[in-house]
Design an enzyme around this catalytic site. Structure first.
Site, PDB file in Angstrom:
ATOM      1  N   SER A  55       0.960  -1.074   0.129  1.00  6.87           N
ATOM      2  CA  SER A  55      -0.016  -0.025  -0.046  1.00  6.87           C
ATOM      3  C   SER A  55       0.707   1.191   0.113  1.00  6.87           C
ATOM      4  CB  SER A  55      -0.996  -0.065   1.166  1.00  6.87           C
ATOM      5  OG  SER A  55      -1.934   0.824   0.903  1.00  6.87           O
ATOM      6  N   HIS A  85      -7.779  -5.749   0.253  1.00  6.99           N
ATOM      7  CA  HIS A  85      -6.617  -4.832   0.108  1.00  6.99           C
ATOM      8  C   HIS A  85      -5.391  -5.389   0.972  1.00  6.99           C
ATOM      9  CE1 HIS A  85      -4.475  -1.125  -0.281  1.00  6.99           C
ATOM     10  NE2 HIS A  85      -4.318  -0.876   0.994  1.00  6.99           N
TER      11      HIS A  85
END
Length: 254
Positions: free
Chosen positions: A90, A222
């Site tokens: 991320s 995610h």
């Protein structure tokens, strides 16, 4: 084992191990990566801890990607004495790429760059760093970016929120260079149902390396990097082992 404030190890490295620097997602630190120690034979696993995060919570966080990259490059410089690779998830994926660019510009060559759950273009979504506390935490919660044990304690949420905001602010203020490329090969990993970096966006990372590019789509959202650890670690092991074999063959041919 601790190597200065920026770097942490869970164990002493074996001779000949490839050093893998792991950069954390927003608001996080090296602890989650250090759980991988012992599961990556031939790899010297080194977790990165940014100011304001985990054990450095008392320090003010840095709020701009160039400042973080400059500081990281200085911190890593004494530890580039063996073959190395970079991995980030991320926000850490963005840092991994920019750090690799900086290191290559200075003459250091990462063997490989692993980018997880990160798009290589600036997000078109509305910024969230300036949201009120409740809305900001709700956004992070939807992505799964806060440990349930932290969410259960409001005082812990208050403790980690400044670092989270700083990382979001840094990411949202950063404008990636669309023409930037690495010599190092890139592997882009992402969850099939990741709203922050859908599988289609990962393909664009291929334009940012003159080396080999691989895209790996994992089940999950995610945080598929951690939810699918078995598959991820197998990918890291085989990729770095292949680099080591190639290097040995080139050395033997000289």
């Amino acid at each position: 084992m601790t190597t200065g404030p920026w770097l942490r190890r869970a164990a002493d490295p074996a001779d000949g191990a490839v050093r893998l620097f792991c950069l954390p997602h927003a608001g996080s630190g090296p602890a989650r990566y250090l759980r991988w120690a012992g599961r990556l034979p031939g790899v010297d696993l080194v977790g990165v801890c940014l100011p304001g995060h985990e054990r450095r919570v008392a320090e003010p966080p840095l709020r701009r990607v160039p400042d973080l990259v400059d500081a990281l490059a200085d911190a890593l410089a004494p530890h580039l004495d063996r073959p190395f690779a970079v991995l980030g998830h991320s926000f850490g994926g963005l840092l991994a790429f920019e750090l690799a660019r900086r290191l290559e510009a200075g003459g250091a060559r990462p063997r490989h760059v692993f980018v997880s759950g990160a798009a290589c273009a600036r997000s078109s979504e509305p910024p969230v760093a300036g949201l009120g506390d409740a809305a900001f935490v709700a956004h992070v919660r939807r992505l799964g970016g806060l440990d349930p044990d932290v969410l259960a304690h409001p005082d812990l949420v208050d403790l980690v929120t400044p670092a989270l905001r700083a990382d979001y602010e840094a990411a949202e203020a950063h404008t990636p260079d669309p023409a930037a490329t690495l010599i190092a090969p890139i592997t882009a990993l992402g969850g099939l149902h990741d709203p922050a970096a859908p599988p289609g966006t990962l393909i664009a990372w291929g334009r940012h390396t003159t080396g080999r590019f691989t895209r790996i789509t994992l089940p999950g959202g995610h945080f598929a990097l951690f939810d699918q650890e078995h598959n991820v670690l197998r990918t890291v092991r085989t990729t770095l082992a292949a680099h080591a074999t190639s290097a040995h063959l080139k050395e033997a041919a000289r």
